[in-house]
Design an enzyme around this catalytic site. Structure first.
Site: not given
Length: 414
Positions: A196, A198, A204-205, A337, A340, A388
């Site tokens: 990703r 981002e 957390r990323h 989280e 998903s 995570r």
């Protein structure tokens, strides 16, 4: 007896010298009494440095003063590699280093027993997830990691040059996982890498991560997916209860008999009482996940819970819509989280309505949607991030600690 490893400490008391050797099992004491060992072995000690790699042969004997109650009296020491001094990191734990410095010298940082325990637990988490899924007749598959179109949001993908064409690294194996289900496979999972783009600098990323993505057909609704994920998590935790590495970390978990489920729009009311107000159908933020974690911990004594029925506006086109909401679920673990999932839209006409609602180009997504014109079963699944989960499981401060060589916005080496 034979030992092979890195020198953690060297102690010289004149006629008595000690080498503290470290391998993946722990620390071992090599004792060199001048009157007992050969002069060659005794003198070789003077050439040694911390973090040098050596091979030792000798006789093991019990000793109340030695660590672990035993020591090795060497008959032979072979130097494999001499380490330069000073070593860039102190891995004895006496001097702490910042995470950036540790990651700059990651291969040395990984030599600590605590770090090695993290990755042994990480490996076991994936092993137990696989074990559970295999026992429940899920087939492991490998779907493409290179895609011709962005799988979800075009703003968060890495583009690559592919034979003079533009391609993308996958964010998630979601779409190909669904197509595999449409291909007639009833239960599948894909455990592999994702990317990703981002530009996030949080704990957390990261830009490259591993997920366990699970999909199954013939479901009634998203509750079957939540039940499956809950069982998989509990199976893993039950196995870890007897794991030595996990026990040494003294992790305390509150695992309820049933993971609580919080649903929209009731979630807005819970958050409003905690000072967070959202508009109808608005997505919640990271702080809200943490606040809901506190709420669940207090009310249900649980570190785990599901969020369900997210606003459709905040979810991808492939989820099943229910009014203004979606049959879309997230698993939250200690306020963060983890995954998903939910039920997918299998009806072609409804799927195309979703594509239109999301203002997506029908041509660009036709490679996926066209298969739904020829019979699609009800289906759903979830994708849970390995790193995570390990971060939250072991109470690590940063997700990068659960990745051998992390990749983020700033880091591409080592």
């Amino acid at each position: 007896m034979e030992l092979f490893g890195w020198i953690s400490e060297l102690r010289d008391f004149g006629g008595l010298r000690f080498i503290i050797l470290r391998d993946s099992e722990g620390f071992h004491q090599v004792t060199l009494p001048k009157k007992v060992v050969s002069s060659k072995v005794f003198k070789l000690f003077e050439e040694l440095t911390k973090e040098s790699v050596i091979y030792v042969e000798g006789k093991e004997k019990k000793s109340e003063r030695a660590m672990n109650g035993k020591e090795l009296i060497p008959s032979k020491i072979k130097v494999i590699s001499i380490s330069e001094q000073p070593v860039p990191l102190d891995i004895s734990g006496k001097i702490s280093s910042g995470l950036d410095a540790r990651l700059d010298w990651r291969s040395i940082d990984l030599r600590t027993l605590d770090n090695q325990a993290i990755f042994r637990v990480r490996a076991k988490v994936m092993r137990y997830w696989r074990e559970f899924l295999d026992k429940n007749h899920f087939l492991e598959v490998s779907t493409p990691t290179i895609m011709g179109v962005a799988s979800e949001s075009g703003a968060e993908v890495f583009s690559i040059s592919y034979f003079n064409k533009k391609a993308f690294l996958r964010q998630d194996p979601q779409l190909h996982r669904q197509l595999t289900i449409l291909g007639g496979f009833p239960k599948i999972y894909d455990l592999g890498p994702n990317w990703r783009a981002e530009k996030s600098h949080t704990t957390r990323h990261v830009t490259e991560f591993t997920s366990c993505a699970v999909e199954m057909n013939n479901i009634k609704d998203e509750y079957e997916i939540m039940e499956l994920e809950e069982k998989m998590i509990k199976y893993c935790l039950k196995k870890l209860e007897t794991d030595e590495d996990f026990k040494k970390m003294k992790i305390k978990l509150d695992v309820p008999s049933k993971f609580p489920v919080l649903e929209f729009p009731e979630i807005y009311k819970i958050l409003e009482k905690k000072g967070k107000k959202f508009k109808p159908e608005e997505d919640i933020d990271t702080e809200s996940e943490y606040l809901l974690g506190e709420y669940v911990k207090k009310k249900y004594k649980s570190d785990f819970f599901f969020l369900n029925k997210f606003p459709f506006k905040s979810k991808p086109f492939y989820v099943m819509k229910e009014g203004e909401y979606a049959r879309s679920t997230d698993l939250i673990f200690k306020g963060m989280e983890m995954s998903s999932g939910g039920q997918r839209e299998h009806r072609y006409d409804e799927l195309m309505k979703n594509v239109k609602d999301k203002k997506l180009g029908t041509k660009s997504i036709e490679w996926f949607t066209k298969f739904f014109r020829y019979g699609a079963p009800t289906h759903g699944g979830f994708a849970i991030g390995v790193e995570r989960f390990v971060k939250q499981l072991l109470d690590l401060q940063n997700i990068r600690e659960a990745i051998l060589f992390p990749r983020d916005v700033e880091r591409l080496a080592p």
